[in-house]
Design a protein around this motif. Structure first.
Motif, mmCIF file in Angstrom:
data_model
loop_
_atom_site.group_PDB
_atom_site.id
_atom_site.type_symbol
_atom_site.label_atom_id
_atom_site.label_comp_id
_atom_site.label_asym_id
_atom_site.label_seq_id
_atom_site.Cartn_x
_atom_site.Cartn_y
_atom_site.Cartn_z
ATOM 1 N N PRO A 248 139.173 9.708 -63.217
ATOM 2 C CA PRO A 248 139.112 10.002 -61.925
ATOM 3 C C PRO A 248 140.394 9.571 -61.341
ATOM 4 C CG PRO A 248 137.083 8.892 -62.352
ATOM 5 C CD PRO A 248 137.957 8.833 -63.544
ATOM 6 N N VAL A 409 137.752 14.809 -61.730
ATOM 7 C CA VAL A 409 137.237 14.013 -60.325
ATOM 8 C C VAL A 409 138.271 13.250 -59.676
ATOM 9 C CG1 VAL A 409 135.844 11.934 -60.197
ATOM 10 C CG2 VAL A 409 135.336 13.459 -62.119
ATOM 11 N N GLN A 412 135.909 8.203 -57.202
ATOM 12 C CA GLN A 412 134.675 7.670 -57.684
ATOM 13 C C GLN A 412 134.634 6.384 -57.222
ATOM 14 O OE1 GLN A 412 134.305 6.926 -61.722
ATOM 15 N NE2 GLN A 412 132.232 6.607 -61.572
ATOM 16 N N PHE A 448 130.809 10.191 -56.374
ATOM 17 C CA PHE A 448 132.091 10.804 -57.156
ATOM 18 C C PHE A 448 132.161 12.138 -56.615
ATOM 19 C CE2 PHE A 448 129.310 12.840 -60.337
ATOM 20 C CZ PHE A 448 129.802 14.233 -60.277
ATOM 21 N N SER A 450 134.853 15.860 -56.934
ATOM 22 C CA SER A 450 135.690 16.549 -57.854
ATOM 23 C C SER A 450 136.636 17.360 -56.958
ATOM 24 C CB SER A 450 134.939 17.348 -58.607
ATOM 25 O OG SER A 450 134.187 16.636 -59.737
ATOM 26 N N GLN A 495 127.119 20.429 -59.791
ATOM 27 C CA GLN A 495 127.970 20.983 -60.814
ATOM 28 C C GLN A 495 128.503 22.495 -60.810
ATOM 29 O OE1 GLN A 495 126.397 19.352 -64.549
ATOM 30 N NE2 GLN A 495 126.532 17.282 -64.016
#
Length: 1276
Positions: A248, A409, A412, A448, A450, A495
Motif C-alpha cells: 500500500p 492498494v 490501508q 483499505f 485501491s 474486488q
C-alpha cells in the motif's frame, strides 16, 4: 539562499495570522537556526472567512520553537515545537450577514487561488531540483511536538472545548525506531518514509453549568472540566514508494488502549442549542445571498476574467486600492462562488498563457554574437494553440512519472482498540444514577482502498454488553450467551478482475441474549428529550433532512446500479442462536423468542440467467413462561423452519422479471390458550413503557401549543384517501414545514402529519373536486381539496412560501422529485403447506385428549403469486370450535372452505383495486354462543388502549377538567360537551337541506335552560348560522369486490339448547361489492335457494344427541318449472353527507324473488323469523343484547330489573334525532306459490298461487313526540 526563503515564508504566514512578534528577532533566529516566538496572539479576523457566528474572545501562543540545523540539514532533523496555545471563542450576539465581509472573503479566495497556481509553475529547473531534494530530506525527518493546546467556546451559562496535552511526530526506520532518513540517496530511493505518532490525552469536555469563565489573567489550570471523551493513542504511518506496487502507498496502524465516552442529558440539550444557533446564522447567510443572487448575470464572465488579469498585473492586495472596485464588487456580490471559482481558473490559465507567450517571444527576439543574426519572427498562432493545450493539461491533471496499477492498494488503515465504554446519563431530574451503557472490548478494524476504488473493510469484536443503570444498580440488557473469540465479525469488500466486479458482504453475530426492559425506552426518551416545551429549529431540522435524503439518494442510486450491473454479490449473513426475553409488567411472566440461526447466503448458480441467494430460518421458537423458574412452559411456536430463495437477473436486457422470490414455509403450528392470547394482544404494552395519563396529556397539550405558536395558516380542508379515494374533512394547521391534520379545530391529538419539506405543489382536478392541489415529495403524494378558488390560491401560495423558506440548498431539489426511477419488476411465489392454530380454554395447556381445546383453525396448501396481479390459492380452510361439545363431529365445524383439486379457492387482487374471489364450497355452522365467544376475544384487541385510544376524542376544552381529577367541574364539562355535540349535529343537519326554523325547533327541544344554556342568541349565531356546502357524489369506482361460490350451506343452531333449527342451501352465488367516493353498492344473485326445517316438527327431537334421526323438511325452494335465478338482492348505501333525496333517504334495499314455493307451517316459520331477528341481526348489530348473566333466569322474574339495552351516547342521540335518515325498502315476489299446512304430513291445505307480490315501506312525519319544554338528561 534557503534562509531567505524560510524567512520570507515565516514573515508571510506569521504576518497574516499572528500579531505581536518581532520581525528583527525572527530574522536573527532564522540566521542562527533557532527561531523562538513567545507570547503572541492570533489576529481576530482569521475566522471571518469561515461564515461562523463566533469571535475570538482572546488568544495566546505561549511558545513556537523552530530549530533548523543549517550545517547539518543532510544528517539532522528540523524540529518544530508548539506549546501553550489557548484560543477562547464567544458567540456573536445578534450575528447578521455582512455583505462587505462576504465580498472581501471572495476577493481573498481569488487572490489565494492566483498565488498558489502561479507559485507551482515557477520555471527554474536547476533551483527546483536542488530544493526538491533538500525539501524531501527536511519533510522526511521533520519532528513535530505539540504540547498543551486548548480550544474553548464559552456561552453565557455553559462552555465546551478541546484539549490536547501532547502530540509527538518523529521519523523512524521500518522497525519504528528513531533515525535519520535520506531518500535522496539512490540506494534509499524506494525506502518507505515511516512516522511514529504519539497522542497523549486528547479531551473533549462540556461544562453544562459553567461557573468560571476565562480571561487573559485567569490561569486555565483552575478550570474543572466535565470530560465527554478522552483518548490516548499511538500510531505508525508508513509512506511507501509509488514504484512498490505490491505494498500500500500509505499505511496507518493505530493502537488505542481505551475510550470512555460520557454524555449527560443537559449536555445534549446544549449541543442542540449550539447547532440551532449555528443553523440559524447559516440560514440568514443563505437567505441574504439568495437575495443578491437573484440579480446574477452569468454574462459577466469575460468582464470578471479581465478584472482578475488586471489584479495580478498590478499586484492588487486590497480591493479598496483597485480602481474598478465597484464593478468587481457588484460581480462578487451577485455571483455564486461556484461560478467565481471556474472563472478564476480560466483567468489563471490566461495569465500563464500570456507569460509563456512573452517568454517565447523573448527567446525568438534574441540576436547572435556581437549583434549578428536576426529574429525568427513573431509567435505563431499554432504555437499559441500548442501552449494553450499544454496549460490545459497541466491544470486538469498533474503529470506523474510513475503510474501505479489500478489494482494496487492506495491506503490501508488498521485500528486496534482494547476497550470502549459509552455511557448516556439522565440528569433531567438531577439524578445521575440513571442511564444506559455500552461496553465493547477487543476491537480490530482493517480498511483499505485501491487505486480503482476497490475497497475492503473488516471489523472484529470480542466483547459486547449493553447495560441499564438504575437506582445505583447495573442490569445487563444484551450480552453474549457464552464466551467466544468473535462476538461480531463484519467484512465488506469489492474486488475487480478482468471479467466483472465481486462484492463481498460478511456479517456474523454469535449467540446474544437480550433481556428486554421497557424502562430502557423511557430512559432513552428522557435523555434525548432535548426540546421539551420548545420547538426544534426548523432550519436545523431541514438541514438534517437534506442530509438524510442525500444519503437515501446515494444509497438508492448505488442499489439500482448494483441491480443493473454485472457485479457478482457474495453474501454471508449469520445470526447464531439469538435469544430475546420479554418480561411482563409483573416481572414474573415472560416471553422467550429463540432461534437456532438465521442466515442469508449466496448459493451456487443453478441458473445461468439468475444470481441466487438463500434466506434460512432454523428452529424458531416462541414460548410463554409463567414464571422465571421455567415451569409450565407453553410453546406457542416450536422449531419452525422457513426458506426463501431470491434470484437477481444477470442481464437486464432479457424480458424477464428482475427479481424472482420463491418462499417455502413448513407447516406453521401455533398453540395458545385464552390467557396467552390476551397477553399476546397486549404485547406492545410489554415492549413500550406505560406512560402516566396526566403526563401524556400534558405532553399532548404542549405539542398542540407549539404547533399553534408557529402556525402560518389553518382551516378546514378535505384530504383524499390513500388506498380508497374518499374525501375526509380535517382541520389543517400549517406549522413550520409540516401540515398537521386534526378531526376538529378543538381536537387535542392530531391524526397524522405530512411534511412539505423538499416538496412540490401543483393544481389539479380530481373527481368532482374542482379546487384541489397535490403535494409531492420523495415519500408520498397527498391530494387536498378546498371549497373555492380563492381558498385554493391562498393555501398553495402559503405552502410554496414555506417550502422555499426551508429550501437551504442552492440547487433546488424539486427538480429531482419527478426524476424517473428505475422500475424493478418482481415475481414473488409463496407456498405454505399448512397453518394450524389451536386455542385452549382459559389457562389450560395441551393434552393428549385435547379435552380443553376451544378453537382450531386449519388452512391447507397456501400458494401466493405476485406479479402484475396478486393471486392467492388455498385448497381448504376450516375453523372448528369446542365452546360446546356436540355429539356429531361435523357440528364442531364453524366455517369450512373446500375446493376441488382442479378448482382451488382463489383470491386475486388487481392493480386496478379489483378483488376477485372464487370458491367451490362454503359451509357455515351458525352458532350464536360461539360467535359471542369469538367477539369477546376480538374485544380484547379492540379494547387495548393505546395513546391514541385514550386521547383521540379529547378536545381542548376538556383538558383542564380532566387534569383536575376529583376537582373537575362536571356541570361545566356537561355544558361544553352539549355545545360541541349540538354544533356537530347542526353541521350534519345543514347538509340535508333542513330549514333554519325546523332546526331551531329541534334544538330548543334538546336544551335544558335551567342547567345548561340560557343564551338562545348564542346558539343561533354560533351554530345555526353555519351552512357549509353539501358534498357531491362521484360515479367512479374506487374499489370492487366480486365473489362466486358454487355451493353454500348454512346450518343454524339454537344459542342455549344447541339444537339444529334450520338449514339453508344456495347454489351459484355471484356477489359484487362496489365502493364509490361516498356510496357503497351490493348486487347479489343466487341460482337456487332451499330452506329446511331440522327439528322434525311436530315431533321435535334433541338434534344434538339424535342427529342421525334428523329428517330435513324443505320449507322454501324453487318451483320446478322455472330455470332462472331465484334471488337478486341489491343494496345502495350513501354517506350521510350526501343529499340523496328531499326526504333524506340514503339507504336503498331492493330484492327480487323469482318463482319459489313456500310451505307455511306456523311454528317452524315463526321460529325462523324469530331466529333471524334475535340470533342473526341482533348478534351483528347489538351483540350485547344477547349476552346473559349467570343468574339471568332468576333475575328475569324480578319486575324491577332494568333493561340491558343501551342506545348510544349523547352525540348519537342528537345526530339521529335532529338529522334522521331512512331506508327505502322494496321487495318483489314473482309467481310465488304458498302452501299453508299444519305440518308436513297434512294432505289437505290452503294454497296461494300469485303472479306478483310487492312489499315496500313508507315514512311519515309525527311531531307528537317533540316536547317543547325541553329535555332533561345526563351527559356522560
Amino acid at each position: 539562499m534557503f534562509e531567505k526563503i524560510l524567512e520570507k515564508i515565516l514573515q508571510s504566514y506569521f504576518g497574516r495570522f499572528i500579531s505581536g512578534f518581532d520581525q528583527n528577532n525572527l530574522q536573527l533566529g532564522v540566521l542562527s537556526g533557532n527561531v523562538v516566538i513567545e507570547n503572541v496572539q492570533l489576529k481576530p479576523n482569521i475566522i471571518e472567512s469561515l461564515d461562523l457566528p463566533v469571535k475570538i474572545k482572546f488568544s495566546s501562543v505561549g511558545k513556537l520553537i523552530l530549530k533548523v540545523p543549517w550545517n547539518k540539514l543532510s544528517s539532522a532533523p528540523v524540529e518544530v515545537t508548539l506549546e501553550d496555545i489557548l484560543i477562547v471563542f464567544n458567540p456573536i450576539q445578534n450575528a447578521q450577514f455582512d455583505i462587505e465581509q462576504d465580498i472581501q472573503v471572495k476577493f481573498n479566495k481569488i487572490l489565494n487561488s492566483i498565488k498558489k497556481a502561479l507559485e507551482k509553475r515557477k520555471d527554474n529547473d536547476e533551483q527546483r531540483g536542488y530544493f526538491s531534494k533538500l525539501t524531501l530530506k527536511i519533510l522526511d525527518n521533520l519532528q513535530l511536538s505539540v504540547k498543551r493546546i486548548h480550544l474553548r467556546y464559552e456561552d453565557t451559562t455553559f462552555s465546551w472545548g478541546i484539549k490536547l496535552d501532547e502530540l509527538d511526530v518523529i521519523t523512524t526506520n521500518k522497525e519504528f525506531l528513531k533515525c535519520f532518513v535520506d531518500r535522496s540517496d539512490p540506494k534509499n530511493k524506494d525506502a518507505p518514509s515511516n512516522k511514529s505518532i504519539k497522542l497523549n490525552s486528547f479531551q473533549l469536555y462540556w461544562n453544562s453549568k459553567e461557573v468560571l469563565f476565562l480571561t487573559e489573567y485567569t490561569p486555565p489550570e483552575q478550570l474543572i472540566l466535565e470530560e465527554i471523551i478522552k483518548i490516548s493513542a499511538q500510531a505508525r504511518l508508513s509512506m511507501n514508494s509509488k514504484s512498490q506496487f505490491d505494498k500500500p502507498q500509505f499505511v496507518i496502524v493505530t493502537d488505542i488502549d481505551r475510550i470512555n465516552i460520557n454524555v449527560q442529558h443537559s449536555q445534549l440539550k446544549q449541543m442542540v442549542q449550539i447547532l440551532e444557533y449555528f443553523s440559524s446564522f447559516k440560514k440568514s447567510v443563505i437567505k441574504n445571498r439568495k437575495l443578491y443572487y437573484k440579480n446574477q448575470d452569468l454574462n459577466n464572465e469575460q468582464e470578471f476574467i479581465e478584472h482578475v488579469i488586471r489584479l495580478n498585473k498590478f499586484q492588487i492586495k486590497d480591493i479598496s486600492n483597485y480602481e474598478n472596485q465597484e464593478q468587481i464588487k457588484n460581480i462578487l456580490k451577485t455571483t455564486q462562488q461556484i461560478y467565481l471559482t471556474d472563472w478564476t481558473k480560466i483567468a489563471i490559465k490566461q495569465i500563464v498563457l500570456d507569460q509563456k507567450v512573452l517568454e517565447l517571444q523573448k527567446q525568438k527576439s534574441k540576436k547572435g554574437w556581437f549583434g549578428w543574426g536576426s529574429t525568427e519572427g513573431e509567435v505563431q498562432e499554432q504555437e499559441i494553440q500548442q501552449l494553450k493545450e499544454f496549460i490545459d493539461q497541466s491544470f486538469d491533471k498533474d503529470s506523474e512519472l510513475i503510474v501505479r496499477p489500478q489494482l494496487s492498494v492506495l491506503l490501508q488503515i488498521q485500528l486496534k482498540l482494547s476497550g470502549a465504554q459509552i455511557t448516556l446519563y439522565n440528569d433531567y431530574n438531577q439524578i445521575k444514577d440513571e442511564g444506559v451503557r455500552l461496553e465493547l472490548s477487543k476491537i480490530y478494524v482493517d480498511n483499505f482502498i485501491s487505486q480503482n476504488k476497490d475497497f475492503g473493510f473488516t471489523l472484529q469484536m470480542q466483547g459486547f454488553v449493553f447495560q441499564m443503570i438504575q437506582f445505583q444498580k447495573i442490569e445487563n440488557i444484551c450480552y453474549p450467551t457464552f464466551e467466544t473469540r468473535e462476538i461480531i465479525k463484519i467484512e465488506i469488500g469489492q474486488q475487480t478482475n478482468e471479467q466483472r466486479k465481486l462484492l463481498k458482504i460478511l456479517f456474523h453475530i454469535q449467540s446474544l441474549t437480550a433481556q428486554y426492559n421497557p424502562y430502557v425506552i423511557k430512559i432513552f426518551r428522557e435523555i434525548f428529550r432535548v426540546k421539551q416545551g420548545e420547538k426544534l429549529d426548523n432550519h436545523l431540522k431541514s438541514t438534517t433532512w437534506n442530509k438524510i435524503e442525500q444519503i437515501q439518494d446515494e444509497t438508492q442510486s448505488k442499489l439500482q446500479k448494483l441491480l443493473k450491473s454485472t457485479t457478482q454479490v457474495n453474501i454471508d449473513f449469520l445470526i447464531n442462536q439469538p435469544t430475546l426475553v420479554l418480561p411482563f409488567t409483573n416481572d414474573q411472566e415472560c416471553w422467550y423468542l429463540k432461534l437456532n440461526y438465521i442466515t442469508i447466503k449466496s448459493i451456487s448458480n443453478v441458473d445461468d440467467e439468475y444470481e441466487s441467494f438463500q434466506i434460512s430460518l432454523n428452529k424458531g421458537c416462541f414460548e410463554y413462561h409463567p414464571d422465571r423458574a421455567n415451569s409450565n412452559i407453553l410453546s406457542v411456536v416450536k422449531d419452525y423452519n422457513a426458506s426463501i430463495s431470491i434470484g437477481r437477473l444477470k442481464d437486464f436486457n432479457l424480458q424477464k422479471p428482475h427479481l424472482v422470490v420463491n418462499a417455502q414455509f413448513e407447516a406453521f403450528n401455533m398453540i395458545l390458550n385464552e390467557k396467552v392470547y390476551k397477553d399476546m394482544i397486549y404485547l406492545p404494552e410489554t415492549i413500550f413503557p406505560k406512560r402516566d395519563q396526566s403526563e401524556a396529556l400534558k405532553q399532548l397539550q404542549q405539542d398542540k401549543q407549539q404547533i399553534l405558536k408557529y402556525q402560518v395558516k389553518s382551516g378546514y380542508l378535505k384530504k383524499c384517501g390513500d388506498l380508497i379515494r374518499s374525501w375526509t374533512p380535517y382541520y389543517v394547521i400549517l406549522s413550520g414545514s409540516d401540515l398537521q391534520f386534526y378531526d376538529t379545530e378543538t381536537s387535542l391529538m392530531k391524526d397524522f402529519t405530512i411534511s412539505i419539506f423538499n416538496s412540490s405543489v401543483s393544481r389539479l382536478i380530481v373527481d368532482d373536486q374542482l379546487y384541489a392541489f397535490k403535494i409531492t415529495n420523495r415519500y408520498s403524494d397527498c391530494i387536498i381539496a378546498c371549497e373555492d378558488d380563492e381558498e385554493l390560491d391562498s393555501w398553495m401560495q402559503t405552502i410554496t412560501n414555506q417550502i422555499e423558506e426551508f429550501q437551504i440548498e442552492q440547487n433546488n431539489k424539486q427538480n429531482n422529485i419527478h426524476k424517473p426511477q428505475f422500475e424493478l419488476t418482481k415475481e414473488i411465489k409463496v407456498s405454505l403447506t399448512k397453518i394450524e392454530i389451536k386455542i385452549y380454554k382459559e389457562q389450560k395447556y395441551p393434552s393428549k385428549q385435547n379435552e380443553h381445546l376451544l378453537y382450531l383453525l386449519k388452512i391447507n396448501n397456501i400458494k401466493s403469486l405476485k406479479t402484475t396481479n396478486n393471486l392467492i390459492q388455498i385448497d381448504s380452510l376450516s375453523i372448528q370450535d369446542w365452546v360446546y361439545d356436540y355429539a356429531n363431529p361435523q357440528y364442531q365445524d364453524l366455517i369450512v372452505l373446500s375446493s376441488k383439486k382442479e378448482q382451488s379457492f382463489k383470491l386475486q387482487i388487481g392493480q386496478d383495486k379489483k378483488i376477485n374471489i372464487q370458491l367451490d364450497t362454503l359451509v357455515v355452522n351458525w352458532k350464536p354462543d360461539v360467535f359471542l365467544k369469538l367477539r369477546s376475544l376480538f374485544l380484547v384487541f379492540k379494547n387495548r388502549k393505546s395513546r391514541r385510544n385514550y386521547f383521540s376524542d379529547i378536545k381542548d376544552y376538556e383538558v383542564d377538567h380532566l387534569k383536575r381529577g376529583s376537582d373537575v367541574n362536571y356541570e361545566e364539562l356537561k355544558k361544553s360537551k352539549l355545545i360541541e355535540g349540538l354544533r356537530a349535529a347542526a353541521l350534519k343537519c345543514m347538509r340535508f337541506g333542513q330549514s333554519k326554523v325546523s332546526i331551531k325547533e329541534k334544538f330548543f327541544s334538546l336544551v335544558d335552560y335551567d342547567n345548561f344554556i340560557k343564551d338562545q342568541e348564542w346558539i343561533q349565531e354560533n351554530i345555526l348560522s353555519q351552512f357549509p356546502n353539501a358534498f357531491k357524489n362521484n360515479t367512479s369506482t374506487l374499489m370492487e369486490l366480486t365473489a362466486s361460490i358454487k355451493n353454500t350451506k348454512i346450518i343454524f343452531f339454537h344459542r342455549t339448547s344447541h339444537n339444529t333449527l334450520s338449514k339453508v342451501e344456495l347454489e351459484k352465488i355471484n356477489f359484487t361489492f362496489r365502493k364509490l367516493q361516498f356510496s357503497n353498492f351490493i348486487d347479489c344473485t343466487a341460482h337456487d335457494l332451499n330452506l329446511y326445517d331440522m327439528t322434525n316438527y311436530p315431533h321435535t327431537i334433541d338434534s344434538n344427541l339424535e342427529f342421525k334421526k334428523i329428517n330435513p323438511i324443505k320449507l322454501i325452494g324453487k318451483r320446478d318449472q322455472y330455470n332462472i335465478d331465484i334471488l337478486r338482492f341489491r343494496f345502495g348505501g350513501h354517506d350521510e353527507n350526501i343529499l340523496v333525496s328531499n326526504d333524506r333517504t340514503n339507504l336503498f334495499l331492493y330484492a327480487e324473488v323469482n318463482p319459489i314455493f313456500a310451505i307455511y307451517q306456523h311454528q317452524p316459520i315463526m321460529r325462523t323469523i324469530d331466529y333471524l331477528i334475535n340470533h342473526i341481526i341482533s348478534l351483528i348489530k347489538e351483540p350485547d343484547s344477547l349476552t346473559m348473566n349467570a343468574d339471568f333466569i332468576q333475575k328475569k322474574k324480578h319486575k324491577d330489573m332494568k333493561a340491558k339495552r343501551a342506545w348510544g351516547d349523547v352525540d348519537f342521540i342528537q345526530a339521529k334525532y335532529i338529522c334522521p335518515t331512512f331506508l327505502d325498502l322494496r321487495i318483489k315476489l314473482i309467481n310465488p306459490l304458498i302452501m299453508l299446512k299444519g305440518w308436513m304430513q297434512f294432505t289437505e291445505y290452503f294454497q296461494i298461487d300469485a303472479q306478483e307480490i310487492n312489499v315496500f315501506n313508507k315514512q311519515f312525519k309525527d311531531k307528537s313526540r317533540l316536547i317543547n319544554t325541553g329535555w332533561r338528561y345526563e351527559v356522560n
